[in-house]
Scaffold this motif. Sequence first.
Motif, short mmCIF file in Angstrom:
data_model
loop_
_atom_site.label_atom_id
_atom_site.label_comp_id
_atom_site.label_asym_id
_atom_site.label_seq_id
_atom_site.Cartn_x
_atom_site.Cartn_y
_atom_site.Cartn_z
N UNK A 155 0.82 -1.21 0.00
CA UNK A 155 0.00 0.00 0.00
C UNK A 155 0.85 1.26 0.00
N UNK A 156 2.07 1.17 0.56
CA UNK A 156 2.97 2.32 0.48
C UNK A 156 3.34 2.63 -0.96
N UNK A 157 3.67 1.59 -1.71
CA UNK A 157 3.96 1.79 -3.13
C UNK A 157 2.72 2.28 -3.87
N UNK A 158 1.57 1.69 -3.54
CA UNK A 158 0.31 2.06 -4.19
C UNK A 158 -0.02 3.54 -3.96
N UNK A 159 -0.03 3.93 -2.69
CA UNK A 159 -0.40 5.31 -2.39
C UNK A 159 0.65 6.30 -2.88
N UNK A 160 1.92 5.87 -2.93
CA UNK A 160 2.95 6.74 -3.49
C UNK A 160 2.66 7.01 -4.96
N UNK A 161 2.34 5.94 -5.68
CA UNK A 161 2.05 6.10 -7.11
C UNK A 161 0.77 6.90 -7.33
N UNK A 162 -0.25 6.62 -6.50
CA UNK A 162 -1.50 7.38 -6.62
C UNK A 162 -1.25 8.86 -6.33
N UNK A 163 -0.48 9.12 -5.28
CA UNK A 163 -0.16 10.50 -4.93
C UNK A 163 0.58 11.20 -6.05
N UNK A 164 1.53 10.47 -6.66
CA UNK A 164 2.27 11.05 -7.78
C UNK A 164 1.34 11.39 -8.93
N UNK A 165 0.41 10.48 -9.23
CA UNK A 165 -0.53 10.75 -10.32
C UNK A 165 -1.42 11.94 -10.02
#
Length: 443
Positions: A363-373
């Motif tokens: 979820x850290x990777x997921x939310x990092x990518x979502x945040x970047x988008x």
Amino acid sequence: MPASDRLPRSVRIGYGSGSVATGAFGTVPGLMLLPYLTDSLGIAALLAGFIVFLPKAWDVILNPIAGRISDRTEDPRGPRRPWLLKAGLALAATFALLFAAPEMATWLEALWVLVVFLACASAYAFFQVPYVAMPAELTSSYDERTRLMTWRVALLAFTIMLAGATAPAIRDAVGGRDGYRVMGLAMAAIILVGVLSAYVGTRRAPVHAPLPGAGSLRDQLRIVATAHDFRWLLTCFVIQALATGCILAGVDYLASDVLGKDGATTILFVCFVGPALVLTPAWAAVGTRIGKKRGYTYASLILAAGALLIVSAQSVPAAAVYLAVGLVGVGYAGCQVFPMAMLPDAAAVDARRTGSNRAGVYTGVWTAAETLGLALGPGVFALVLAIGGYRSSTDGDVAQPDSALTAITLGISVLPAVLILLSLVWLRRYTLDAAEVDETVSA
């Protein structure tokens, strides 16, 4: 579904209420921060886009770290809940300051927003990552995670509508920079309600977490990177987050500069989020019937079609634009339900196969990518504004050239539609389904 796999309704509602905090923080800066910088502080569009983007880019680095830390947290309340409270309170406090820059030199005002937004983003990382990691540990059921996400997305949609509709209304009612200050305090109060509700509401939630994965964070990230289905799903979702970021950033500009109608921002948000409140359970039922992947695909196509219709905003009645935005909302509801329900499937499959808990890293990777988008969305939209010759001001009362109006229209319609369609290339490669998830859990 066995009774042991079902979660009490109180836990579903308690968990879902965390979306009140994530929805307010995810919506208001994306909607209001860029106009605040360009039309209240008088900061050039490109610099404003950089200020909005940089704190979110910081989260890309911080989120996996927050996930790893929460994986290793030992607490009688579970590894995630302590972070909901500590980080959530910090998020509410810093958000109250975000739109409260004192009057001083423009560069100092810009620095204020940048520093405070960095603090907000850091607190949000330590709230959001543990929060998103919880479903993989609350239930082992493929379908129950969809039911859990139904509550989360319904409350998320309600919060987006509440925050998105009231934030500009509060700003306009008070007026000027004081309007932004009062709006910031009101949104901080909403965030606080979500934080406390999620913390209290999950106090009796079951937690079934394997031991934390061995090795360093780098080792864990390398293992997560080999999870092909997670990678395809993540790529699809981050591209769609970029598209959503463009839409959110463009709403206020579309309302004030293209439609030119008082209260249009609020109406657009109601049209965008209203369908989600009604249709989120329907999308969950669709996923149960035809599968999450197919449901996600259909929702994406509807979202893209609605966005494309907005391209005619300069030449059609406002009512037609509202209908197009409503269609976007129909697709958006599904595009939130399905990926949020598919992520814990990928994390749970990994945990069952290995016996190691990497839900926080996932979820850290997921939310990092979502945040970047979501961060790139306003930045890309700001770039489109700059190319179109958008004129910044300190009072928002300046006539825009036709090129700027065209840029606003294309940035909120064609650009996100193309991105949504592009994202489906990666979604096609995703292979996890109910049979594979249940087989892995049974094993």
